[in-house]
Write an enzyme that holds these catalytic residues in place. Sequence first.
Site, PDB file in Angstrom:
ATOM      1  N   GLN A  48       0.836  -1.203   0.000  1.00  0.00           N
ATOM      2  CA  GLN A  48       0.000   0.000   0.000  1.00  0.00           C
ATOM      3  C   GLN A  48       0.871   1.254   0.000  1.00  0.00           C
ATOM      4  OE1 GLN A  48      -3.204  -0.148   2.819  1.00  0.00           O
ATOM      5  NE2 GLN A  48      -3.455   2.064   2.890  1.00  0.00           N
ATOM      6  N   ASN A  81      -9.103   2.670   1.507  1.00  0.00           N
ATOM      7  CA  ASN A  81     -10.118   3.577   2.049  1.00  0.00           C
ATOM      8  C   ASN A  81     -10.308   3.340   3.536  1.00  0.00           C
ATOM      9  OD1 ASN A  81     -11.989   1.413   2.417  1.00  0.00           O
ATOM     10  ND2 ASN A  81     -12.736   1.643   0.323  1.00  0.00           N
ATOM     11  N   PHE A 130      -3.606   0.323  -3.204  1.00  0.00           N
ATOM     12  CA  PHE A 130      -2.852  -0.891  -2.883  1.00  0.00           C
ATOM     13  C   PHE A 130      -2.840  -1.808  -4.093  1.00  0.00           C
ATOM     14  CE2 PHE A 130      -7.197  -1.868  -1.541  1.00  0.00           C
ATOM     15  CZ  PHE A 130      -7.403  -3.165  -1.986  1.00  0.00           C
TER      16      PHE A 130
END
Length: 162
Positions: A53, A92, A103
């Site tokens: 991420q 999110n 990601f």
Amino acid sequence: LELVEIETTAGIFTVELYKNHAPKTCFNFLELVKIGYYDGTIFHRVIRDFMIQGGDPTGTGRGGESIFGGKFEDEITNELKHTGAGILSMANAGPNTNGSQFFITLAPTPWLDNKHTIFGRVYSGMKTVQRIGCAPTGPNDKPQTEIQIVKASLNLSRLLTQ
């Protein structure tokens, strides 16, 4: 074919964007790339066999804004699923909280289906993504050695040669 090349301190990978399925999300990502928003940011969260991420300029996992200012809504479709490695999806904090963080999956992650906007896939350089995914991590799944996005750019030169 809309490609974005992401040069990292661990190598280069290219993502293909799904503009037909997630036009607003792709627009956000492309505009952030164009203004150099991701340049110099780190992959702040890496979980082996799950995902990498990035996209947060604060490097904490709590920052980042969309090109629209603040957050924007999900673009979820039943046609796209987190079926395997290399899926590009928005991170999110719940429904309709997309900003700049994204990601890339390292394995199938079906529990994320219908919760995160899928807006592309790794087009080339999956070995680089896997290398990032194997980085030793410390607290909060943060790589012990910083892995940085040196530069994200629209991949025009390679498009012209295909």
